[in-house]
Design a protein around this motif. Structure first.
Motif, PDB file in Angstrom:
ATOM      1  N   ASP A  46       1.080  -0.739   0.187  1.00  0.00           N
ATOM      2  CA  ASP A  46      -0.187  -0.049   0.231  1.00  0.00           C
ATOM      3  C   ASP A  46       0.754   1.058  -0.089  1.00  0.00           C
ATOM      4  O   ASP A  46       2.529   1.214   0.483  1.00  0.00           O
ATOM      5  CB  ASP A  46      -1.140  -0.277   1.381  1.00  0.00           C
ATOM      6  N   VAL A  47       0.529   2.243  -0.497  1.00  0.00           N
ATOM      7  CA  VAL A  47       0.894   3.680  -1.258  1.00  0.00           C
ATOM      8  C   VAL A  47      -0.285   4.686   0.274  1.00  0.00           C
ATOM      9  O   VAL A  47      -0.757   5.014   0.453  1.00  0.00           O
ATOM     10  CB  VAL A  47       1.615   3.808  -2.011  1.00  0.00           C
ATOM     11  N   VAL A  48       0.913   5.681   0.827  1.00  0.00           N
ATOM     12  CA  VAL A  48      -0.210   6.525   0.183  1.00  0.00           C
ATOM     13  C   VAL A  48      -0.956   7.702  -0.335  1.00  0.00           C
ATOM     14  O   VAL A  48       0.100   7.383  -2.147  1.00  0.00           O
ATOM     15  CB  VAL A  48       0.963   7.649   1.622  1.00  0.00           C
ATOM     16  N   PRO A  49      -1.602   9.255  -0.840  1.00  0.00           N
ATOM     17  CA  PRO A  49      -2.077   9.480  -1.481  1.00  0.00           C
ATOM     18  C   PRO A  49      -1.165  10.547  -2.613  1.00  0.00           C
ATOM     19  O   PRO A  49      -0.370  10.111  -1.572  1.00  0.00           O
ATOM     20  CB  PRO A  49      -3.527  10.054  -0.800  1.00  0.00           C
ATOM     21  N   ALA A  50      -1.297  10.250  -3.220  1.00  0.00           N
ATOM     22  CA  ALA A  50      -0.234  11.232  -4.021  1.00  0.00           C
ATOM     23  C   ALA A  50      -1.855  11.919  -5.089  1.00  0.00           C
ATOM     24  O   ALA A  50      -2.301  11.254  -5.665  1.00  0.00           O
ATOM     25  CB  ALA A  50       0.073  10.599  -5.046  1.00  0.00           C
ATOM     26  N   ALA A  51      -1.528  13.544  -4.523  1.00  0.00           N
ATOM     27  CA  ALA A  51      -2.343  14.234  -5.349  1.00  0.00           C
ATOM     28  C   ALA A  51      -1.527  14.465  -6.850  1.00  0.00           C
ATOM     29  O   ALA A  51      -0.942  15.615  -6.766  1.00  0.00           O
ATOM     30  CB  ALA A  51      -2.381  15.448  -5.773  1.00  0.00           C
ATOM     31  N   ALA A  52      -2.309  13.946  -8.566  1.00  0.00           N
ATOM     32  CA  ALA A  52      -1.581  14.437  -9.769  1.00  0.00           C
ATOM     33  C   ALA A  52      -1.375  15.020  -9.849  1.00  0.00           C
ATOM     34  O   ALA A  52      -0.004  15.745 -10.574  1.00  0.00           O
ATOM     35  CB  ALA A  52      -2.126  13.269 -10.165  1.00  0.00           C
ATOM     36  N   ASP A  53      -1.897  16.529  -9.548  1.00  0.00           N
ATOM     37  CA  ASP A  53      -1.751  17.751  -9.892  1.00  0.00           C
ATOM     38  C   ASP A  53      -0.682  18.408  -9.406  1.00  0.00           C
ATOM     39  O   ASP A  53      -0.313  19.487 -10.042  1.00  0.00           O
ATOM     40  CB  ASP A  53      -2.469  18.716  -9.721  1.00  0.00           C
TER      41      ASP A  53
END
Length: 447
Positions: free
Chosen positions: A82-89
């Motif tokens: 699992d990974v932490v969230p990433a905001a693509a913008d």
């Protein structure tokens, strides 16, 4: 050491890493199961029979084993999917695209910890392909849910299927990063990590219309308490891992700088030393390794801008050192806030989650194998035990008597600040370094 084509192994690890990154295993919700099943398929094609576990819908871990001769207890190669969230913008490149740009592979998880999963995959498969006869069983485990506490990953495995991951040693994340100090390169191996003590502060006051300010505003009471906790420094406590970290670090530095570093161990001189080390970029980390800490992170008060509420609440992420208890921390927090334990206190404190710190012995057969591997591949570099201020899945193994180290070696050029941040990426050169070093470690300790 048995022959391994490092170039070929690195390219294979790179291909695995790119595929792993392209599985969106953002936690929450995790959804690691498709990724775990893909790893299982790779292993099955090589004649290895893995076990895929789904303790909750969509939550997946995969475990596999290469039997050894049984002369020694198993070595577990651990990572999480699992990974932490990433905001693509916010990123320069797609966080789940695994693009290669200027010799670096970009994406969420390239440092935490799909890089380690990919490395373990290729080294695990290489042991099988080469037909190596090891004294230990070699266990591979890529698990779910580390980023949200391990409930559906390692914790579940140890409570429900402990025989799958039982061993003498665990190699995991949390160490291996390189840093430079005094003109010399040092590598860490994580031997300890802090415990979690999340605290809720509740400030009580008098509700009213916000157009008429008064002195009993709970938001103001809370703000004052949060400011005190966020700016105060709790007392120094020296754990065994931190003491050895400082002593071995100091011994490898020029004499005058070494003297400054040793001052961190003394409450009377610690802040002077940390001020002197600020330009080296180590002060905040060293402070967190030598103290219980309190970081305010969440605030909640009125539902309306024109209402003074009856109460206001703050949540504080506190971490405690080995040898410290939640009760020790609570005494330190109350002292900072000037609370005396009277019933009419404006601020009340309570724990919402607690766990003790964990620590493994720093000098073992495994640590000596790590030292020998680094001597071959990074001659002149120092190796120091490390207390990570955060937490990893290693904490579940240590209370069971298992020696768990964090050691995922990376070169000094790796920007570890991108872990849990934006633009996470790994130089392919560093992936190659990791493959070389960890191959030697595995063969050294497992034979």
């Amino acid at each position: 050491m048995s022959a391994l084509d490092i170039d070929k192994a690195t390219q294979e690890a790179l291909a695995y890493l790119q595929r792993l990154v392209r599985f969106d295993t953002t936690n929450p919700p995790g959804n690691e199961l498709p990724c775990a099943k893909w790893i299982a398929e790779v292993f099955e094609k090589e004649g290895i029979r893995p076990t895929v576990l789904e303790p909750a819908p969509g939550r997946g871990s995969v475990v596999a084993r290469i039997p050894g001769k049984g002369g020694k207890r198993p070595l577990l190669l651990l990572s999480h999917l699992d990974v932490v969230p990433a905001a693509a913008d916010d990123w320069e490149h797609d966080p789940f695209g695994a693009e290669i740009v200027d010799g670096e592979v970009w994406g969420r998880g390239t440092l935490d910890t799909k890089n380690l999963t990919a490395t373990w995959m290729v080294l695990f498969l290489s042991v099988k392909r080469l037909g190596l006869s090891l004294d230990r069983d070699l266990i591979f485990a890529a698990t779910a849910d580390e980023e949200m506490g391990g409930t559906w990953g390692v914790e579940w495995l140890l409570e429900n299927r402990p025989e799958l991951v039982d061993g003498e040693y665990v190699l995991n994340e949390g160490g291996g990063m390189a840093f430079e100090l005094g003109g010399r390169t040092f590598f860490t191996y994580q031997t300890a990590e802090k415990g979690i003590c999340w605290v809720k502060l509740t400030a009580h006051g008098t509700a009213g219309h916000a157009s008429i300010p008064h002195a009993d505003n709970p938001v103001v009471h809370l703000a004052e308490a949060v400011h005190k906790l966020g700016t105060s420094r709790l007392p120094v406590h020296v754990s065994e891992s931190f003491r050895l970290f400082i002593e071995r670090l100091a011994a490898g530095l020029p004499e005058e700088l070494g003297k400054v570093v040793r001052m961190v161990l003394d409450e009377e001189t610690a802040e002077t030393a940390l001020a002197a080390l600020k330009d080296e970029g180590q002060a905040d980390r060293l402070r967190a390794m030598s103290r219980n800490t309190a970081s305010p992170t969440r605030l909640e008060a009125s539902d309306k801008v024109n209402v003074i509420p009856q109460k206001a609440v703050a949540e504080v992420d506190c971490r405690i050192l080995p040898g410290q208890t939640p009760e020790d921390l609570m005494r330190e927090l109350r002292e900072v806030l000037g609370l005396e334990g009277t019933p009419d206190e404006k601020i009340q404190l309570e724990f919402t989650r607690t766990s003790l710190a964990t620590e493994s012995p720093p000098d073992t057969e495994l640590s000596r194998a790590i030292e020998r591997a680094l001597a071959r591949h990074a001659p002149g570099a120092g190796l120091v035990p490390y207390l990570v201020p955060g937490g990893t899945d290693s904490r579940f193994f240590r209370p069971r008597g298992v020696v768990a180290y964090g050691f995922s070696p990376t070169l000094p050029e790796v920007d570890v600040r991108t872990v849990h941040g934006k633009n996470e990426r790994l130089p392919i050169r560093s992936l190659e370094f990791s493959v070389k070093v960890l191959w030697d470690v595995i063969l050294d300790v497992a034979r």
